[in-house]
Write a protein that holds these residues in place. Structure first.
Motif, PDB file in Angstrom:
ATOM      1  N   MET A   1       5.014  -8.716 -13.592  1.00  0.00           N
ATOM      2  CA  MET A   1       5.785  -7.608 -14.141  1.00  0.00           C
ATOM      3  C   MET A   1       6.786  -7.049 -13.142  1.00  0.00           C
ATOM      4  SD  MET A   1       2.857  -5.475 -16.225  1.00  0.00           S
ATOM      5  CE  MET A   1       3.975  -4.148 -16.689  1.00  0.00           C
ATOM      6  N   PHE A   2       6.374  -6.949 -11.883  1.00  0.00           N
ATOM      7  CA  PHE A   2       7.201  -6.298 -10.874  1.00  0.00           C
ATOM      8  C   PHE A   2       7.874  -7.280  -9.914  1.00  0.00           C
ATOM      9  CE2 PHE A   2       4.211  -3.020 -12.242  1.00  0.00           C
ATOM     10  CZ  PHE A   2       5.066  -1.949 -12.451  1.00  0.00           C
ATOM     11  N   ASP A   3       7.674  -8.569 -10.157  1.00  0.00           N
ATOM     12  CA  ASP A   3       8.290  -9.605  -9.327  1.00  0.00           C
ATOM     13  C   ASP A   3       7.911  -9.415  -7.843  1.00  0.00           C
ATOM     14  OD1 ASP A   3       9.747 -11.866  -8.768  1.00  0.00           O
ATOM     15  OD2 ASP A   3      11.658 -10.792  -8.582  1.00  0.00           O
ATOM     16  N   ILE A   4       6.610  -9.279  -7.604  1.00  0.00           N
ATOM     17  CA  ILE A   4       6.086  -9.138  -6.251  1.00  0.00           C
ATOM     18  C   ILE A   4       5.022 -10.197  -6.020  1.00  0.00           C
ATOM     19  CG2 ILE A   4       6.554  -6.659  -6.123  1.00  0.00           C
ATOM     20  CD1 ILE A   4       3.569  -6.172  -6.709  1.00  0.00           C
ATOM     21  N   SER A   5       4.603 -10.345  -4.783  1.00  0.00           N
ATOM     22  CA  SER A   5       3.477 -11.228  -4.462  1.00  0.00           C
ATOM     23  C   SER A   5       2.308 -10.383  -3.986  1.00  0.00           C
ATOM     24  CB  SER A   5       3.879 -12.244  -3.379  1.00  0.00           C
ATOM     25  OG  SER A   5       4.292 -11.569  -2.204  1.00  0.00           O
ATOM     26  N   HIS A   6       1.141 -10.979  -3.972  1.00  0.00           N
ATOM     27  CA  HIS A   6      -0.048 -10.242  -3.542  1.00  0.00           C
ATOM     28  C   HIS A   6      -1.022 -11.186  -2.851  1.00  0.00           C
ATOM     29  CE1 HIS A   6      -1.359 -11.889  -7.453  1.00  0.00           C
ATOM     30  NE2 HIS A   6      -2.572 -11.890  -6.923  1.00  0.00           N
ATOM     31  N   GLU A   7      -1.949 -10.595  -2.103  1.00  0.00           N
ATOM     32  CA  GLU A   7      -2.998 -11.359  -1.462  1.00  0.00           C
ATOM     33  C   GLU A   7      -4.239 -10.485  -1.324  1.00  0.00           C
ATOM     34  OE1 GLU A   7      -1.623 -12.531   2.371  1.00  0.00           O
ATOM     35  OE2 GLU A   7      -1.828 -10.528   3.253  1.00  0.00           O
TER      36      GLU A   7
ATOM     37  N   GLY B   1       9.563  -3.755  -1.137  1.00  0.00           N
ATOM     38  CA  GLY B   1       9.841  -5.156  -0.831  1.00  0.00           C
ATOM     39  C   GLY B   1       8.737  -5.804  -0.037  1.00  0.00           C
ATOM     40  N   GLU B   2       7.497  -5.365  -0.259  1.00  0.00           N
ATOM     41  CA  GLU B   2       6.361  -5.873   0.502  1.00  0.00           C
ATOM     42  C   GLU B   2       5.340  -6.557  -0.405  1.00  0.00           C
ATOM     43  OE1 GLU B   2       4.492  -2.859   2.800  1.00  0.00           O
ATOM     44  OE2 GLU B   2       6.343  -2.195   3.784  1.00  0.00           O
ATOM     45  N   LYS B   3       4.525  -7.378   0.209  1.00  0.00           N
ATOM     46  CA  LYS B   3       3.409  -8.007  -0.492  1.00  0.00           C
ATOM     47  C   LYS B   3       2.321  -6.969  -0.716  1.00  0.00           C
ATOM     48  CE  LYS B   3       2.245 -12.126   0.735  1.00  0.00           C
ATOM     49  NZ  LYS B   3       1.701 -13.287   1.496  1.00  0.00           N
ATOM     50  N   MET B   4       1.740  -6.965  -1.912  1.00  0.00           N
ATOM     51  CA  MET B   4       0.653  -6.040  -2.228  1.00  0.00           C
ATOM     52  C   MET B   4      -0.667  -6.649  -1.747  1.00  0.00           C
ATOM     53  SD  MET B   4      -0.260  -4.230  -5.902  1.00  0.00           S
ATOM     54  CE  MET B   4      -0.548  -5.794  -6.757  1.00  0.00           C
ATOM     55  N   LYS B   5      -1.368  -5.919  -0.871  1.00  0.00           N
ATOM     56  CA  LYS B   5      -2.644  -6.400  -0.344  1.00  0.00           C
ATOM     57  C   LYS B   5      -3.792  -5.685  -1.039  1.00  0.00           C
ATOM     58  CE  LYS B   5      -0.775  -7.672   4.174  1.00  0.00           C
ATOM     59  NZ  LYS B   5      -0.897  -7.528   5.632  1.00  0.00           N
ATOM     60  N   LEU B   6      -4.789  -6.468  -1.433  1.00  0.00           N
ATOM     61  CA  LEU B   6      -5.898  -5.937  -2.218  1.00  0.00           C
ATOM     62  C   LEU B   6      -7.224  -6.169  -1.504  1.00  0.00           C
ATOM     63  CD1 LEU B   6      -4.683  -7.444  -5.594  1.00  0.00           C
ATOM     64  CD2 LEU B   6      -4.569  -5.034  -4.970  1.00  0.00           C
ATOM     65  N   LEU B   7      -8.115  -5.187  -1.605  1.00  0.00           N
ATOM     66  CA  LEU B   7      -9.455  -5.349  -1.064  1.00  0.00           C
ATOM     67  C   LEU B   7     -10.247  -6.354  -1.892  1.00  0.00           C
ATOM     68  CD1 LEU B   7     -10.509  -1.656  -0.277  1.00  0.00           C
ATOM     69  CD2 LEU B   7      -9.745  -3.395   1.351  1.00  0.00           C
ATOM     70  N   TRP B   8     -11.273  -6.926  -1.265  1.00  0.00           N
ATOM     71  CA  TRP B   8     -12.212  -7.841  -1.890  1.00  0.00           C
ATOM     72  C   TRP B   8     -11.526  -9.140  -2.301  1.00  0.00           C
ATOM     73  CZ3 TRP B   8     -16.217  -5.670  -0.030  1.00  0.00           C
ATOM     74  CH2 TRP B   8     -16.289  -4.275   0.035  1.00  0.00           C
ATOM     75  N   THR B   9     -11.874  -9.688  -3.467  1.00  0.00           N
ATOM     76  CA  THR B   9     -11.329 -10.984  -3.868  1.00  0.00           C
ATOM     77  C   THR B   9     -10.834 -10.929  -5.305  1.00  0.00           C
ATOM     78  OG1 THR B   9     -13.374 -11.887  -4.816  1.00  0.00           O
ATOM     79  CG2 THR B   9     -13.108 -12.052  -2.420  1.00  0.00           C
TER      80      THR B   9
ATOM     81  N   GLY C   1      -8.250 -10.443 -10.203  1.00  0.00           N
ATOM     82  CA  GLY C   1      -7.239 -11.485 -10.077  1.00  0.00           C
ATOM     83  C   GLY C   1      -6.314 -11.544 -11.274  1.00  0.00           C
ATOM     84  N   LYS C   2      -6.869 -11.421 -12.468  1.00  0.00           N
ATOM     85  CA  LYS C   2      -6.035 -11.462 -13.675  1.00  0.00           C
ATOM     86  C   LYS C   2      -5.093 -10.271 -13.723  1.00  0.00           C
ATOM     87  CE  LYS C   2      -6.167 -11.882 -18.691  1.00  0.00           C
ATOM     88  NZ  LYS C   2      -6.993 -12.150 -19.891  1.00  0.00           N
ATOM     89  N   ILE C   3      -5.623  -9.091 -13.386  1.00  0.00           N
ATOM     90  CA  ILE C   3      -4.792  -7.884 -13.388  1.00  0.00           C
ATOM     91  C   ILE C   3      -3.674  -8.008 -12.358  1.00  0.00           C
ATOM     92  CG2 ILE C   3      -4.777  -5.397 -12.962  1.00  0.00           C
ATOM     93  CD1 ILE C   3      -7.743  -5.401 -13.894  1.00  0.00           C
ATOM     94  N   ALA C   4      -4.015  -8.465 -11.158  1.00  0.00           N
ATOM     95  CA  ALA C   4      -3.024  -8.596 -10.089  1.00  0.00           C
ATOM     96  C   ALA C   4      -1.953  -9.621 -10.446  1.00  0.00           C
ATOM     97  CB  ALA C   4      -3.711  -8.972  -8.786  1.00  0.00           C
ATOM     98  N   ASP C   5      -2.341 -10.707 -11.088  1.00  0.00           N
ATOM     99  CA  ASP C   5      -1.372 -11.726 -11.492  1.00  0.00           C
ATOM    100  C   ASP C   5      -0.366 -11.146 -12.492  1.00  0.00           C
ATOM    101  OD1 ASP C   5      -2.515 -13.649  -9.885  1.00  0.00           O
ATOM    102  OD2 ASP C   5      -3.655 -14.599 -11.510  1.00  0.00           O
TER     103      ASP C   5
END
Length: 390
Positions: free
Chosen positions: A282-288, A224-232, A273-277
């Motif tokens: 698919m998993f109904d999550i958010s990311h940054e 139930g957490e936001k997925m955080k990704l390195l870089w941009t 960005g496209k992959i993360a979107d």
């Protein structure tokens, strides 16, 4: 026509007899490393489309131990399998030999050491020595064409897509020895060869291309957490579907000139960005994204960062597997260092189009990634409780 004896290994049959003389003009093919991700999809493509007379797969992994899907198991019923370690020259000689003197038209080398973090000696033997052994044997047999699978792990930026004629600057030991193989092939007598450089390959049975991000998506939904990704979001992560890789390998058996190099990359210009979107949908999550500066700081202690991430992933993955009755799976929640590296894979894959080839999957889509998950779930290798709506 076939004259075969099949021996059962688990629930997979391996042909150990000799196929009858080719009477329909279809070629005989050896696929080295044919049990791996790309190899098994190539086998399935050739068998499903009835493109070959005799197909021999050579691999150090037995099909019965390779987590083949049901459709791949069916295709491997048409395969003559030879177990071999291709680092050993004698094993390579045996891999090409036939009791009745049958010759092979095409040899496609998908075999290679691909695990990250190995010693330089491992890559020297598992990439360079292995490929040179196979290419030299193919030259001695004067096969019609030898296809060598290489890599695009060469220096590229986000400014201009890398082409086949650009200077190759390897950023991994695996790529260093793949490039050494490329340099050696022109010096092997009687070898008609083509080099294929695929970018990030995804599709059914993929475990290391985009699947680690599919695993992470499920875990962050579970937490139930936001997925955080390195870089941009702009990090270039160009992709190609394994079906198109299989089609391209076969296409190049008949097209192109000896010594040609072809990149394989779809036309979608895939980014992080496209992959993360897609995964977030698919998993109904958010990311940054934590951004370049913070990512550079994290990179200074990358081992600790990776350990923290993997510690966080292990418990929810284990709980989900237990809930869904999965006791054994080759899919892992552990993130490798290369997944977190700031390495653009920005590649121009259009040269092959000039030979008449077209990409069936010109861009990465949600449906294509869902197909990967559905395949793993059907094999009871990925916990379905991590998927949205289940």
């Amino acid at each position: 026509m076939y004259d075969v004896l099949r021996v059962k290994q688990g629930d997979v049959f391996c042909v150990v007899g000799i196929m009858a003389e080719n009477k329909d003009g279809k070629p005989n093919v050896i696929i080295l490393g044919g049990v791996g991700f790309i190899g098994r999809n190539l086998v399935h493509y050739l068998v499903e489309n009835d493109l070959i007379n005799k197909i021999r797969v050579v691999d150090k992994v037995m099909p019965a131990m390779a987590w083949l899907s049901n459709k791949h198991k069916e295709s491997f019923k048409r395969v003559e399998f030879k177990h071999a370690n291709l680092i050993n020259p004698r094993s390579v000689t045996n891999a090409f030999s036939t009791p009745d003197g049958t010759t092979f038209d095409f040899v496609i080398n998908c075999a290679s050491e691909t695990k990250m973090g190995q010693s330089e000696a491992v890559y020297h033997d598992g990439v360079y020595k292995l490929s040179c052994n196979c290419a030299e044997e193919a030259g001695r047999h004067k096969v019609r064409r030898y296809i060598e699978m290489s890599t695009t792990q060469f220096g590229s930026s986000d400014k201009k897509p890398q082409t086949e004629v650009d200077k190759a600057e390897p950023w991994s030991l695996h790529a260093k020895y793949k490039l050494a193989v490329e340099d050696q092939l022109p010096h092997i007598p009687d070898l008609n060869f083509i080099i294929v450089r695929p970018v990030i390959v995804y599709g059914p049975s993929d475990r290391t291309g985009l699947t680690p991000r599919l695993v992470a998506g499920g875990i962050y939904r579970y937490l139930g957490e936001k997925m955080k990704l390195l870089w941009t979001k702009d990090l270039k992560m160009n992709t190609v579907h394994v079906h198109d890789v299989a089609r391209a390998l076969w296409h190049l058996c008949y097209h192109g000139n000896s010594g040609d190099i072809y990149n394989l990359a779809d036309q979608g210009d895939t980014t992080q960005g496209k992959i993360a979107d897609i995964i977030s949908d698919m998993f109904d999550i958010s990311h940054e994204y934590i951004g370049t500066l913070a990512s550079k700081m994290a990179n200074l202690s990358i081992d600790e960062v990776i350990q923290d991430i993997n510690d966080k992933h292990m418990t929810p993955w284990g709980e989900a597997c237990q809930k869904d009755g999965i006791s054994n799976t080759p899919i892992t929640p552990y993130i490798r260092e290369d997944v977190l590296m700031h390495r653009h894979q920005f590649v121009n894959g259009t040269r092959i189009l000039k030979t008449g080839f077209t990409y069936d999957h010109p861009t990465l889509t949600k449906d294509l990634l869902k197909e990967v998950l559905d395949d793993f779930i059907a094999m009871n290798l990925y916990p379905p409780s991590l998927i949205k709506g289940t």
